[in-house]
Scaffold this motif. Structure first.
Motif, PDB file in Angstrom:
ATOM      1  N   THR A 119       6.034  29.361  -9.596  1.00  0.00           N
ATOM      2  CA  THR A 119       5.800  28.648 -10.857  1.00  0.00           C
ATOM      3  C   THR A 119       7.080  28.584 -11.702  1.00  0.00           C
ATOM      4  N   ILE A 120       8.150  29.198 -11.208  1.00  0.00           N
ATOM      5  CA  ILE A 120       9.395  29.293 -11.966  1.00  0.00           C
ATOM      6  C   ILE A 120      10.485  28.502 -11.249  1.00  0.00           C
ATOM      7  N   ARG A 121      11.124  27.595 -11.988  1.00  0.00           N
ATOM      8  CA  ARG A 121      12.215  26.808 -11.414  1.00  0.00           C
ATOM      9  C   ARG A 121      13.559  27.101 -12.071  1.00  0.00           C
ATOM     10  N   HIS A 122      13.563  27.959 -13.064  1.00  0.00           N
ATOM     11  CA  HIS A 122      14.825  28.396 -13.675  1.00  0.00           C
ATOM     12  C   HIS A 122      14.633  29.815 -14.183  1.00  0.00           C
ATOM     13  N   GLY A 123      15.590  30.684 -13.884  1.00  0.00           N
ATOM     14  CA  GLY A 123      15.462  32.083 -14.264  1.00  0.00           C
ATOM     15  C   GLY A 123      14.718  32.903 -13.238  1.00  0.00           C
ATOM     16  N   GLU A 124      14.557  32.350 -12.031  1.00  0.00           N
ATOM     17  CA  GLU A 124      13.777  33.036 -10.996  1.00  0.00           C
ATOM     18  C   GLU A 124      14.477  34.299 -10.491  1.00  0.00           C
ATOM     19  N   ASP A 125      15.815  34.308 -10.492  1.00  0.00           N
ATOM     20  CA  ASP A 125      16.527  35.510 -10.047  1.00  0.00           C
ATOM     21  C   ASP A 125      16.244  36.680 -10.983  1.00  0.00           C
ATOM     22  N   PHE A 126      16.266  36.416 -12.296  1.00  0.00           N
ATOM     23  CA  PHE A 126      15.962  37.485 -13.258  1.00  0.00           C
ATOM     24  C   PHE A 126      14.569  38.049 -13.011  1.00  0.00           C
ATOM     25  N   MET A 127      13.595  37.176 -12.830  1.00  0.00           N
ATOM     26  CA  MET A 127      12.207  37.629 -12.713  1.00  0.00           C
ATOM     27  C   MET A 127      11.999  38.526 -11.491  1.00  0.00           C
ATOM     28  N   LEU A 128      12.563  38.136 -10.351  1.00  0.00           N
ATOM     29  CA  LEU A 128      12.386  38.955  -9.157  1.00  0.00           C
ATOM     30  C   LEU A 128      13.198  40.247  -9.270  1.00  0.00           C
ATOM     31  N   LEU A 129      14.438  40.139  -9.713  1.00  0.00           N
ATOM     32  CA  LEU A 129      15.278  41.327  -9.821  1.00  0.00           C
ATOM     33  C   LEU A 129      14.686  42.339 -10.801  1.00  0.00           C
ATOM     34  N   ALA A 130      14.151  41.848 -11.913  1.00  0.00           N
ATOM     35  CA  ALA A 130      13.525  42.745 -12.896  1.00  0.00           C
ATOM     36  C   ALA A 130      12.349  43.481 -12.271  1.00  0.00           C
ATOM     37  N   GLN A 131      11.492  42.758 -11.556  1.00  0.00           N
ATOM     38  CA  GLN A 131      10.315  43.393 -10.963  1.00  0.00           C
ATOM     39  C   GLN A 131      10.687  44.435  -9.910  1.00  0.00           C
ATOM     40  N   VAL A 132      11.761  44.178  -9.163  1.00  0.00           N
ATOM     41  CA  VAL A 132      12.228  45.176  -8.197  1.00  0.00           C
ATOM     42  C   VAL A 132      12.739  46.408  -8.933  1.00  0.00           C
ATOM     43  N   LEU A 133      13.480  46.196 -10.020  1.00  0.00           N
ATOM     44  CA  LEU A 133      14.010  47.329 -10.787  1.00  0.00           C
ATOM     45  C   LEU A 133      12.912  48.138 -11.460  1.00  0.00           C
ATOM     46  N   PHE A 134      11.790  47.496 -11.769  1.00  0.00           N
ATOM     47  CA  PHE A 134      10.687  48.212 -12.403  1.00  0.00           C
ATOM     48  C   PHE A 134      10.077  49.255 -11.462  1.00  0.00           C
ATOM     49  N   PHE A 135      10.404  49.164 -10.163  1.00  0.00           N
ATOM     50  CA  PHE A 135      10.016  50.206  -9.208  1.00  0.00           C
ATOM     51  C   PHE A 135      11.116  51.261  -9.084  1.00  0.00           C
ATOM     52  N   ASP A 136      12.022  51.273 -10.067  1.00  0.00           N
ATOM     53  CA  ASP A 136      13.135  52.225 -10.132  1.00  0.00           C
ATOM     54  C   ASP A 136      14.061  52.116  -8.930  1.00  0.00           C
ATOM     55  N   ALA A 137      14.280  50.887  -8.476  1.00  0.00           N
ATOM     56  CA  ALA A 137      15.240  50.648  -7.410  1.00  0.00           C
ATOM     57  C   ALA A 137      16.655  50.908  -7.919  1.00  0.00           C
ATOM     58  N   ARG A 138      17.539  51.265  -7.018  1.00  0.00           N
ATOM     59  CA  ARG A 138      18.934  51.545  -7.375  1.00  0.00           C
ATOM     60  C   ARG A 138      19.740  50.258  -7.262  1.00  0.00           C
ATOM     61  N   PHE A 139      20.341  49.836  -8.375  1.00  0.00           N
ATOM     62  CA  PHE A 139      21.056  48.568  -8.467  1.00  0.00           C
ATOM     63  C   PHE A 139      22.523  48.837  -8.763  1.00  0.00           C
ATOM     64  N   VAL A 140      23.393  48.383  -7.873  1.00  0.00           N
ATOM     65  CA  VAL A 140      24.833  48.574  -8.036  1.00  0.00           C
ATOM     66  C   VAL A 140      25.500  47.218  -8.222  1.00  0.00           C
ATOM     67  N   VAL A 141      26.296  47.102  -9.291  1.00  0.00           N
ATOM     68  CA  VAL A 141      27.050  45.880  -9.561  1.00  0.00           C
ATOM     69  C   VAL A 141      28.531  46.168  -9.328  1.00  0.00           C
ATOM     70  N   LEU A 142      29.150  45.355  -8.481  1.00  0.00           N
ATOM     71  CA  LEU A 142      30.557  45.526  -8.135  1.00  0.00           C
ATOM     72  C   LEU A 142      31.433  44.720  -9.090  1.00  0.00           C
ATOM     73  N   ASN A 143      32.562  45.282  -9.456  1.00  0.00           N
ATOM     74  CA  ASN A 143      33.454  44.615 -10.394  1.00  0.00           C
ATOM     75  C   ASN A 143      34.164  43.409  -9.771  1.00  0.00           C
ATOM     76  N   ALA A 144      34.348  43.423  -8.472  1.00  0.00           N
ATOM     77  CA  ALA A 144      35.070  42.335  -7.799  1.00  0.00           C
ATOM     78  C   ALA A 144      34.324  41.007  -7.981  1.00  0.00           C
ATOM     79  N   PRO A 145      34.996  39.963  -8.520  1.00  0.00           N
ATOM     80  CA  PRO A 145      34.333  38.670  -8.774  1.00  0.00           C
ATOM     81  C   PRO A 145      34.331  37.810  -7.508  1.00  0.00           C
ATOM     82  N   LEU A 146      33.366  38.054  -6.626  1.00  0.00           N
ATOM     83  CA  LEU A 146      33.360  37.419  -5.307  1.00  0.00           C
ATOM     84  C   LEU A 146      32.350  36.285  -5.181  1.00  0.00           C
ATOM     85  N   TYR A 147      31.576  36.058  -6.226  1.00  0.00           N
ATOM     86  CA  TYR A 147      30.659  34.921  -6.248  1.00  0.00           C
ATOM     87  C   TYR A 147      31.278  33.863  -7.156  1.00  0.00           C
TER      88      TYR A 147
END
Length: 306
Positions: free
Chosen positions: A183-211
């Motif tokens: 039902t989401i066509r914009h902001g879908e990455d936030f919604m899924l990533l947030a729900q995964v993190l709500f299960f206390d998943a470990r999220f690592v962000v790398l400083n290297a700008p590779l995207y």
């Protein structure tokens, strides 16, 4: 070594999809597979993709019979992926040649559930890297669910964390039966990533700008942001069992929704004032508190300048 599947959702992307796919093929460490899902394009995207797949066995193309939006296309990719990890790449973006190697090393070193790299804003017309998205200085930073939600909004101190393109451990998504909301066509990455993190998943962000995040003024993106809908979707997360008793998380989600409504009000007001649509301005002033607040600030600045 961890195996990484790259998922690309494509809709009417015939003119630019080759750039995204070639960036995935040109990796110093090749991905396990590149899954491209054609979301019932009406141009000749299907022909372009089939030609690329015929030339490169690592590229696997799936054609959807009906258009379902980027979430539906990515879900198809999640269903058929055979790598241990899945990376999301938008059809109008690209990744640097060390993306897979760097993410693979981070997975081995930090043992996360989710990885994202920093990104460059990229000007396609000038073929130029612009500024980095995030200001972090550590090579790798562990981001909690609270830090993520607080940073995933307009008017934070750096780029919106919701713009980060996640690399998920696939078993984690399947264990919790999580996928993109269709039902989401914009902001879908936030919604899924947030729900995964709500299960206390470990999220690592790398400083290297590779995207390489293509700037919106390139004209390549097919998506028009619907900020009120994004705010509504954000508030919908308040009903989740993992959220409803967490007052800190509730406050941060409400702040994100308010920031999205504020951004929408700012865009609308500036458009209306530029077109001198006084009747429309009056209509929104009566009905939209964020619009009214921004309009008053605008008027106050004008008065101060005089």
């Amino acid at each position: 070594m961890p195996t990484i599947s790259i998922i690309i959702a494509a809709y009417n992307a015939a003119a630019f999809i080759d750039r995204a796919i070639q960036s995935a093929l040109n990796q110093s460490v090749l991905p396990h597979e590149i899954i491209v899902v054609n979301d019932a394009s009406t141009d000749h995207t299907a022909t372009v993709l089939d030609a690329i797949a015929a030339e490169h066995s690592r590229v696997k193309v799936h054609h959807l019979a009906t258009n379902g939006g980027p979430s539906a296309a990515r879900n198809k990719g999640l269903q058929v992926a055979s790598g241990e990890w899945v990376a999301v790449l938008d059809a109008d973006d690209a990744i640097a040649e060390t993306f897979v190697a760097t993410v693979t090393e981070a997975i081995t070193t930090h043992q996360p559930d989710i990885v994202a790299t920093n990104f460059y804003w990229f000007d396609v017309a000038r073929n130029t890297h612009l500024e980095k998205g995030l200001n972090q200085t550590e090579n790798a930073t562990t981001v909690s669910k609270y830090q993520f939600v607080n940073g995933a909004r307009p008017y934070s101190q750096e780029a919106d964390y919701g713009l980060l393109k996640p690399v998920f451990r696939l078993t984690l998504l399947r264990e919790h039966n999580l996928q993109y909301s269709t039902t989401i066509r914009h902001g879908e990455d936030f919604m899924l990533l947030a729900q995964v993190l709500f299960f206390d998943a470990r999220f690592v962000v790398l400083n290297a700008p590779l995207y390489l995040y293509t700037t919106r003024d390139s004209g390549l993106s097919q998506t028009i942001p619907n900020y009120p809908k994004m705010a509504q979707d954000t508030l919908g997360l308040l009903a989740l069992p993992s959220v409803k008793n967490d007052q800190k998380l509730i406050a941060l989600l409400k702040l994100r929704a308010k920031s999205l409504r504020r951004l929408n009000a700012q865009i609308l007001f500036n458009r209306h004032i530029g077109r001198r649509e006084l009747g429309t301005i009056g209509h929104h002033l009566l009905r939209d508190g964020e619009y009214r607040q921004y309009a008053f600030k605008y008027a106050a600045k004008k008065l101060l300048r005089r």
